[in-house]
Design an enzyme around this catalytic site. Sequence first.
Site, PDB file in Angstrom:
ATOM      1  N   HIS A 198      45.621  43.702  27.244  1.00  0.00           N
ATOM      2  CA  HIS A 198      45.499  42.430  27.964  1.00  0.00           C
ATOM      3  C   HIS A 198      44.327  42.429  28.932  1.00  0.00           C
ATOM      4  CE1 HIS A 198      47.113  44.011  31.790  1.00  0.00           C
ATOM      5  NE2 HIS A 198      48.006  44.679  31.060  1.00  0.00           N
ATOM      6  N   CYS A 214      50.236  49.759  29.894  1.00  0.00           N
ATOM      7  CA  CYS A 214      49.445  48.836  29.084  1.00  0.00           C
ATOM      8  C   CYS A 214      47.976  49.253  29.056  1.00  0.00           C
ATOM      9  CB  CYS A 214      49.568  47.416  29.623  1.00  0.00           C
ATOM     10  SG  CYS A 214      51.171  46.656  29.339  1.00  0.00           S
TER      11      CYS A 214
END
Length: 324
Positions: A198, A214
């Site tokens: 992301h 992440c």
Amino acid sequence: MKIRFLKHVIRAALLLTATTSAIAATYTLPVGSDTVIGEVQKVVAAHEDTLLDIGRRYGVGYEEIVAANPGVNAWVPGAGTEVLIPSRYILPDGPREGIVVSLSEHRLFYFPPRKQGEAAVVRTYPISVGRMDWHTPLGLTRIVNKREKPIWYPPESVRKEHAEDGRPLPKAVPPGPDNPLGEYAMRLGIPGGAYLIHGTNRPSGVGMQVTHGCVRMFPEDIKELYGLVPVNTPVRLVDQPYKMGWRGEELFMEVHTPLEGTESAETHSLTNITKLLVAATQERSVVIDWAKAERTFQSASGVPEPVMLHPASTVQVINDSAGR
């Protein structure tokens, strides 16, 4: 006069913002046994530059550019300071397809499908990865879905941590400047569904071991990658702090500081490097510069260095302040 002055101020601010945008790094894939791409560069800092500014401008994250420039102040390198851009890479071991996330390297490689009549290429971007207590997992997975302007649903463990720090989080964070996922997110097919590639609302942290597992990218980079990568693209997450690679008859060695809290950090030793060098040269009659190999290991600059007893490759010199 005031309106005209404000227009000039706004235009200057936009130009300054534009100079922070990363240059997309795209390289033609080498053929045969070659695995080295790109060349290092040298740029000259302006008085307003930080290493983070320069790194982002050239598609390099925080840890990469700091490691490549020991002794240079990250926040005030100073006008006229020569800064090395570590834009030479050894491709990770493994298949050249889909996305490869190289954790210790803080770098993502994307191998798009080869277009008919064109050479195969690889695109590479700086990334942040999971911190010591929130490791980014290793293994093979895929992109299972994509979301533009995503809503962030913090896992209960993350909400608990924030609450203990006096920074409570809601169950859902809507799109906007307070959303840490940024404008684009691609979910990985790892059980639990909590792992994403992301963007971010804090780009200064890209290139560090700081996430909850992440893979975090610069806003301009995730926007580009999001548009290139379809759902079901394979994703390999690897940890290769030491890499050996060939370019023609020249052997290169790349060493990164292992991530904190990993097995690589526990086994970080020159013995492992020696084994890899021996394995890389067992089918070729070459002479290793062992003193150079040891210096490369000790510096852990992340810059692939030639480690054979003959002249090294050239360095491209660019004046970073030109054309401003």
